[in-house]
Design a protein around this motif. Sequence first.
Motif, short mmCIF file in Angstrom:
data_model
loop_
_atom_site.label_atom_id
_atom_site.label_comp_id
_atom_site.label_asym_id
_atom_site.label_seq_id
_atom_site.Cartn_x
_atom_site.Cartn_y
_atom_site.Cartn_z
N GLN A 32 0.81 -1.22 0.00
CA GLN A 32 0.00 0.00 0.00
C GLN A 32 0.84 1.27 0.00
O GLN A 32 0.37 2.33 -0.40
CB GLN A 32 -0.91 0.02 1.23
N LYS A 33 2.08 1.16 0.43
CA LYS A 33 2.95 2.34 0.49
C LYS A 33 3.21 2.91 -0.90
O LYS A 33 3.45 4.10 -1.06
CB LYS A 33 4.27 1.97 1.16
N ASP A 34 3.20 2.03 -1.90
CA ASP A 34 3.59 2.46 -3.25
C ASP A 34 2.53 2.24 -4.31
O ASP A 34 2.66 2.78 -5.42
CB ASP A 34 4.85 1.70 -3.69
N PHE A 35 1.48 1.45 -4.01
CA PHE A 35 0.51 1.10 -5.05
C PHE A 35 -0.92 1.30 -4.58
O PHE A 35 -1.22 1.23 -3.39
CB PHE A 35 0.71 -0.36 -5.47
N ARG A 36 -1.79 1.55 -5.56
CA ARG A 36 -3.23 1.66 -5.29
C ARG A 36 -3.84 0.28 -5.53
O ARG A 36 -3.89 -0.19 -6.67
CB ARG A 36 -3.86 2.71 -6.21
N ILE A 37 -4.30 -0.34 -4.47
CA ILE A 37 -4.63 -1.76 -4.49
C ILE A 37 -6.13 -1.99 -4.27
O ILE A 37 -6.76 -1.32 -3.45
CB ILE A 37 -3.84 -2.52 -3.41
N GLY A 38 -6.65 -2.96 -4.98
CA GLY A 38 -7.99 -3.44 -4.74
C GLY A 38 -7.98 -4.96 -4.64
O GLY A 38 -7.04 -5.62 -5.09
N VAL A 39 -9.02 -5.51 -4.03
CA VAL A 39 -9.13 -6.95 -3.85
C VAL A 39 -10.53 -7.40 -4.23
O VAL A 39 -11.52 -6.76 -3.85
CB VAL A 39 -8.84 -7.37 -2.39
N ILE A 40 -10.61 -8.48 -4.99
CA ILE A 40 -11.87 -9.18 -5.24
C ILE A 40 -11.83 -10.47 -4.45
O ILE A 40 -10.92 -11.29 -4.65
CB ILE A 40 -12.09 -9.45 -6.73
N GLU A 41 -12.77 -10.66 -3.56
CA GLU A 41 -12.84 -11.84 -2.71
C GLU A 41 -13.91 -12.79 -3.23
O GLU A 41 -15.08 -12.41 -3.37
CB GLU A 41 -13.18 -11.46 -1.27
N GLY A 42 -13.51 -14.03 -3.54
CA GLY A 42 -14.47 -15.03 -3.97
C GLY A 42 -14.72 -16.05 -2.89
O GLY A 42 -13.79 -16.66 -2.36
N ASP A 43 -15.97 -16.24 -2.54
CA ASP A 43 -16.36 -17.23 -1.54
C ASP A 43 -17.70 -17.83 -1.91
O ASP A 43 -18.53 -17.19 -2.57
CB ASP A 43 -16.46 -16.60 -0.15
N VAL A 44 -17.93 -19.05 -1.48
CA VAL A 44 -19.22 -19.69 -1.70
C VAL A 44 -20.31 -18.93 -0.95
O VAL A 44 -21.43 -18.73 -1.46
CB VAL A 44 -19.18 -21.16 -1.25
N ALA A 45 -19.99 -18.47 0.26
CA ALA A 45 -20.95 -17.73 1.07
C ALA A 45 -20.22 -16.87 2.09
O ALA A 45 -19.05 -17.12 2.40
CB ALA A 45 -21.91 -18.69 1.78
#
Length: 214
Positions: free
Chosen positions: A54-67
């Motif tokens: 996070q110090k150097d990059f603009r980050i996103g996360v996609i979380e995949g789960d059954v539920a």
Amino acid sequence: MHVDLHHDVWALNNSEGDSNRQWLDKHGIRAVNIMGSPGAGKTTLLEYLLPVLQKDFRIGVIEGDVATSRDAQRIAALGVAVIQLETQGVCHLDGRMVRSGLEALESLQLNLLFIENVGNLVCPADFFLGEHRRLAVLSTVEGADKVVKYPTLFRRVDALAVTKTDLLPYTEFDMGQVSHDFQELGANRPIFTLSKGKGIDALAVWFEALLRNG
């Protein structure tokens, strides 16, 4: 008469994955698909890795789960943009699902995206999501035989993270065997050994190179 439905399913998904890749490239985002068993430590890995990057990059996360959105809640607590995709029983993410997550993140001008796939060592490996790199996560408590028992996934990744190495004294996990089996499936790919926060810096350097060098 035998009808192979898998071909049509994969062909459609690959088209969607190609579309996602074009979208990611257009927006200057590098994407990493993280795959592994339930409980292998995928979300924990991100909890240690994201604050470093996070110090150097603009980050996103996609979380995949059954539920549930529990993993997404853990990521959100770090101040990272996250989209939860609940598959409602499907054992993997596909290109269409991921596209909905990309569109939800579009306004944030990210340059690095992590896709944490559904916990599974079989199905996720067959579905191209548009990602630029793939990381497998394997914990020491799962056993050293997983690489040869599930070769498709471990053959199709760019690197391997072995987690929970602090538990090695209490398991029969053979790191040498895992390294040998992994390299037999594809030589010259890095293996990162992790124990909670230990070893995370080396993995962060690998991701930084992904962004800087393509």
